[in-house]
Design a protein around this motif. Sequence first.
Motif, PDB file in Angstrom:
ATOM      1  N   ALA A 100     -58.586  74.348  53.247  1.00  0.00           N
ATOM      2  CA  ALA A 100     -57.557  75.320  53.613  1.00  0.00           C
ATOM      3  C   ALA A 100     -56.300  75.095  52.788  1.00  0.00           C
ATOM      4  O   ALA A 100     -55.561  76.031  52.493  1.00  0.00           O
ATOM      5  N   SER A 101     -56.074  73.848  52.387  1.00  0.00           N
ATOM      6  CA  SER A 101     -54.837  73.543  51.664  1.00  0.00           C
ATOM      7  C   SER A 101     -54.952  73.969  50.205  1.00  0.00           C
ATOM      8  O   SER A 101     -56.046  74.173  49.685  1.00  0.00           O
ATOM      9  N   ILE A 102     -53.796  74.107  49.573  1.00  0.00           N
ATOM     10  CA  ILE A 102     -53.705  74.431  48.151  1.00  0.00           C
ATOM     11  C   ILE A 102     -53.027  73.237  47.499  1.00  0.00           C
ATOM     12  O   ILE A 102     -51.887  72.912  47.835  1.00  0.00           O
ATOM     13  N   THR A 103     -53.750  72.567  46.597  1.00  0.00           N
ATOM     14  CA  THR A 103     -53.231  71.315  46.042  1.00  0.00           C
ATOM     15  C   THR A 103     -51.946  71.539  45.255  1.00  0.00           C
ATOM     16  O   THR A 103     -50.977  70.816  45.425  1.00  0.00           O
ATOM     17  N   LEU A 104     -51.957  72.544  44.368  1.00  0.00           N
ATOM     18  CA  LEU A 104     -50.771  72.820  43.551  1.00  0.00           C
ATOM     19  C   LEU A 104     -50.439  74.304  43.633  1.00  0.00           C
ATOM     20  O   LEU A 104     -50.816  75.083  42.747  1.00  0.00           O
TER      21      LEU A 104
ATOM     22  N   ASP B  71     -37.642  56.481  36.244  1.00  0.00           N
ATOM     23  CA  ASP B  71     -38.011  57.893  36.287  1.00  0.00           C
ATOM     24  C   ASP B  71     -38.232  58.295  37.751  1.00  0.00           C
ATOM     25  O   ASP B  71     -39.035  57.660  38.451  1.00  0.00           O
ATOM     26  N   PRO B  72     -37.539  59.340  38.232  1.00  0.00           N
ATOM     27  CA  PRO B  72     -37.722  59.724  39.651  1.00  0.00           C
ATOM     28  C   PRO B  72     -39.165  60.130  39.958  1.00  0.00           C
ATOM     29  O   PRO B  72     -39.617  60.010  41.095  1.00  0.00           O
ATOM     30  N   LEU B  73     -39.890  60.591  38.935  1.00  0.00           N
ATOM     31  CA  LEU B  73     -41.284  60.998  39.176  1.00  0.00           C
ATOM     32  C   LEU B  73     -42.178  59.794  39.431  1.00  0.00           C
ATOM     33  O   LEU B  73     -43.246  59.925  40.031  1.00  0.00           O
ATOM     34  N   SER B  74     -41.724  58.624  38.964  1.00  0.00           N
ATOM     35  CA  SER B  74     -42.513  57.420  39.162  1.00  0.00           C
ATOM     36  C   SER B  74     -42.608  57.090  40.659  1.00  0.00           C
ATOM     37  O   SER B  74     -43.683  56.739  41.164  1.00  0.00           O
ATOM     38  N   ALA B  75     -41.477  57.239  41.365  1.00  0.00           N
ATOM     39  CA  ALA B  75     -41.480  56.982  42.812  1.00  0.00           C
ATOM     40  C   ALA B  75     -42.357  58.004  43.533  1.00  0.00           C
ATOM     41  O   ALA B  75     -43.077  57.671  44.481  1.00  0.00           O
ATOM     42  N   LEU B  76     -42.314  59.268  43.072  1.00  0.00           N
ATOM     43  CA  LEU B  76     -43.137  60.307  43.706  1.00  0.00           C
ATOM     44  C   LEU B  76     -44.626  60.022  43.483  1.00  0.00           C
ATOM     45  O   LEU B  76     -45.456  60.258  44.371  1.00  0.00           O
ATOM     46  N   ALA B  77     -44.956  59.510  42.291  1.00  0.00           N
ATOM     47  CA  ALA B  77     -46.358  59.182  42.004  1.00  0.00           C
ATOM     48  C   ALA B  77     -46.825  58.040  42.896  1.00  0.00           C
ATOM     49  O   ALA B  77     -47.942  58.076  43.439  1.00  0.00           O
ATOM     50  N   ALA B  78     -45.954  57.034  43.078  1.00  0.00           N
ATOM     51  CA  ALA B  78     -46.317  55.893  43.939  1.00  0.00           C
ATOM     52  C   ALA B  78     -46.508  56.358  45.384  1.00  0.00           C
ATOM     53  O   ALA B  78     -47.445  55.935  46.071  1.00  0.00           O
ATOM     54  N   GLN B  79     -45.635  57.262  45.813  1.00  0.00           N
ATOM     55  CA  GLN B  79     -45.724  57.817  47.168  1.00  0.00           C
ATOM     56  C   GLN B  79     -47.066  58.553  47.338  1.00  0.00           C
ATOM     57  O   GLN B  79     -47.744  58.409  48.361  1.00  0.00           O
ATOM     58  N   ALA B  80     -47.437  59.327  46.316  1.00  0.00           N
ATOM     59  CA  ALA B  80     -48.697  60.079  46.378  1.00  0.00           C
ATOM     60  C   ALA B  80     -49.890  59.129  46.455  1.00  0.00           C
ATOM     61  O   ALA B  80     -50.830  59.362  47.214  1.00  0.00           O
TER      62      ALA B  80
ATOM     63  N   ARG C 294     -53.656  64.384  47.226  1.00  0.00           N
ATOM     64  CA  ARG C 294     -52.579  63.448  46.871  1.00  0.00           C
ATOM     65  C   ARG C 294     -52.961  62.621  45.644  1.00  0.00           C
ATOM     66  O   ARG C 294     -52.087  62.218  44.879  1.00  0.00           O
ATOM     67  N   GLU C 295     -54.268  62.358  45.453  1.00  0.00           N
ATOM     68  CA  GLU C 295     -54.689  61.679  44.220  1.00  0.00           C
ATOM     69  C   GLU C 295     -54.384  62.557  43.004  1.00  0.00           C
ATOM     70  O   GLU C 295     -53.941  62.067  41.966  1.00  0.00           O
TER      71      GLU C 295
END
Lengths: 142, 147
Positions: A132-136, B35-44, B67-68
Amino acid sequence: MSVDAVQTALGTEHAALWTYGMVSAFLGNQAAAVAEGANAHRARRDATERWLRDKSATPNPPAAAYLPPAPVSDGPSALAALVAVEQDTCAAWRGVLERTDDAALRTTALEALTTAAVRATRWRKAAGTTPASITLPGVASG
Amino acid sequence: MISESVSRRRVLFAVAAAPLAVACTTEPPAPPPPDPLSALAAQARADAALAQTLTAVPAAAEIAKARETHARLLQAEVDRERPPLSSTAPPAPTAPPTPPDPLAALRTALDDAVRDASAVVAKLPAYRAGLVGSVAAGCASLREVLA
């Protein structure tokens, strides 16, 4: 540059509003959710037209009719049309995000992208689509 | 006249040498901010790891996969902008202790992910704003699946 992207987004808002009106006859059991989506798109359309006028641009008018990707004749096809139009909306607002450094417009575009993604997910859930979700949201393959 | 020309030369030399002296005595420039995206990647990556522990929840597999994908795309953008010195992959997330209520923890994690990614979007260059905006919206979509 961002004016063109916002005009494109306005076009998808017009299409979304038209589609919500068209499918309402087939989704009587979800009238509240349909009305909520239509109201959200109406508010977004009005705000987008105001933004364009503030930039001395003339907002593009709606088309007389829009063609859903598949004919709408019952509940499931109505849900599919809503999913499609919400995903188009996501793509258009992501396009705005990529073309502006204006903080207020970024905020608006992100909110429009996020709320459209949530509605698309809700309709996919209602249709029993998996996942159901949309990844991006906003990416063609997402 | 002569003394005047010497003094002018001295002045010019002093002016020319001053930045050199400053350059030789100041501290080396600080490393660039992370890089702020680095923290977002770790969170994901952490969210994907958490979702994988929730085998009883049907949507968990879908969340872990999404999330992967977010982690991979964010990390690719981080590495593109600042190529890593070595080719080592980022450290795998250490297995988090299973929270008492994993489903509630996953909901909270996704709420945090929407909020953090949204906060970063405003400060990014436009070419990155689209990717992070889609990640934020994608997390909102995942949150809706759990609603």
